[in-house]
Design a protein around this motif. Structure first.
Motif, PDB file in Angstrom:
ATOM      1  N   GLU A   6       0.831  -1.207   0.000  1.00 49.07           N
ATOM      2  CA  GLU A   6       0.000   0.000   0.000  1.00 49.07           C
ATOM      3  C   GLU A   6       0.861   1.251   0.000  1.00 49.07           C
ATOM      4  O   GLU A   6       1.967   1.255   0.560  1.00 49.07           O
ATOM      5  CB  GLU A   6      -0.910   0.023   1.233  1.00 49.07           C
ATOM      6  CG  GLU A   6      -1.852  -1.153   1.365  1.00 49.07           C
ATOM      7  CD  GLU A   6      -1.269  -2.280   2.185  1.00 49.07           C
ATOM      8  OE1 GLU A   6      -2.055  -3.140   2.665  1.00 49.07           O
ATOM      9  OE2 GLU A   6      -0.033  -2.325   2.376  1.00 49.07           O
ATOM     10  N   GLY A   9      -0.739   7.151   1.646  1.00 52.95           N
ATOM     11  CA  GLY A   9      -1.221   7.756   2.872  1.00 52.95           C
ATOM     12  C   GLY A   9      -0.479   9.043   3.192  1.00 52.95           C
ATOM     13  O   GLY A   9       0.491   9.408   2.532  1.00 52.95           O
ATOM     14  N   LEU A  20      -5.209   6.261  -2.239  1.00 52.59           N
ATOM     15  CA  LEU A  20      -4.369   5.146  -1.843  1.00 52.59           C
ATOM     16  C   LEU A  20      -4.225   4.173  -3.003  1.00 52.59           C
ATOM     17  O   LEU A  20      -5.157   3.977  -3.774  1.00 52.59           O
ATOM     18  CB  LEU A  20      -4.966   4.420  -0.642  1.00 52.59           C
ATOM     19  CG  LEU A  20      -5.315   5.271   0.579  1.00 52.59           C
ATOM     20  CD1 LEU A  20      -5.809   4.368   1.708  1.00 52.59           C
ATOM     21  CD2 LEU A  20      -4.138   6.101   1.024  1.00 52.59           C
ATOM     22  N   TRP A  36     -10.556  -3.045   0.825  1.00 51.66           N
ATOM     23  CA  TRP A  36      -9.801  -2.157   1.698  1.00 51.66           C
ATOM     24  C   TRP A  36     -10.379  -2.289   3.107  1.00 51.66           C
ATOM     25  O   TRP A  36     -11.599  -2.303   3.290  1.00 51.66           O
ATOM     26  CB  TRP A  36      -9.915  -0.709   1.247  1.00 51.66           C
ATOM     27  CG  TRP A  36      -9.106  -0.378   0.025  1.00 51.66           C
ATOM     28  CD1 TRP A  36      -9.544  -0.342  -1.272  1.00 51.66           C
ATOM     29  CD2 TRP A  36      -7.716  -0.052  -0.012  1.00 51.66           C
ATOM     30  NE1 TRP A  36      -8.509  -0.015  -2.109  1.00 51.66           N
ATOM     31  CE2 TRP A  36      -7.378   0.175  -1.367  1.00 51.66           C
ATOM     32  CE3 TRP A  36      -6.718   0.085   0.954  1.00 51.66           C
ATOM     33  CZ2 TRP A  36      -6.081   0.523  -1.766  1.00 51.66           C
ATOM     34  CZ3 TRP A  36      -5.439   0.429   0.556  1.00 51.66           C
ATOM     35  CH2 TRP A  36      -5.127   0.650  -0.788  1.00 51.66           C
ATOM     36  N   THR A 110      -0.848   1.633   5.027  1.00 54.93           N
ATOM     37  CA  THR A 110      -0.408   3.004   4.855  1.00 54.93           C
ATOM     38  C   THR A 110      -1.223   3.886   5.797  1.00 54.93           C
ATOM     39  O   THR A 110      -2.437   3.735   5.911  1.00 54.93           O
ATOM     40  CB  THR A 110      -0.536   3.449   3.388  1.00 54.93           C
ATOM     41  OG1 THR A 110       0.035   4.744   3.215  1.00 54.93           O
ATOM     42  CG2 THR A 110      -1.968   3.452   2.891  1.00 54.93           C
TER      43      THR A 110
END
Length: 116
Positions: A6, A9, A20, A36, A110
């Protein structure tokens, strides 16, 4: 070996946006639904969105519906989450997850911090 990485962020003010991304490898990405999930400090893992094989159907928790959009690029083995109108309560570590719900393999996550 399944690998999910990931990124995207960061720190954002309330009302702001972030996108993201999740780079997937080690499995046939296009053959799996993806999700997610997130985890806030002191709380359990929370499902927020899923997308089916082919990306024709998407699903959202009520807490993010209308603000977040999940999408996938099977040519690039990438899962994404566009997050708009962010709120303080969206602060969490976000993970992409193989499959549906909370039980799939996840990456390292993240961090998203929403603060003024």
């Amino acid at each position: 070996e399944v690998q999910l990485l990931e990124s995207g962020g960061g720190l954002v003010q309330p009302g702001g946006s972030l996108r993201l991304s999740c780079a997937a490898s080690g499995f046939i990405f296009k053959d799996y639904g993806m999700s997610w999930v997130r985890q806030s400090s002191g709380k359990g893992l929370e499902w927020i969105s899923s997308i089916n094989i082919g990306g024709t159907n998407t699903y959202y928790d009520d807490s993010v519906k209308g603000r977040f959009t999940i999408f996938r690029d099977d040519a690039k083995n990438t899962l994404s989450l566009q997050m708009n109108s962010l709120k303080n309560e969206d602060t969490a570590t976000y993970y992409c997850s193989l499959g549906w719900g909370l039980g799939g393999s996840r990456g390292q996550g993240t961090q998203v911090t929403v603060t003024s």
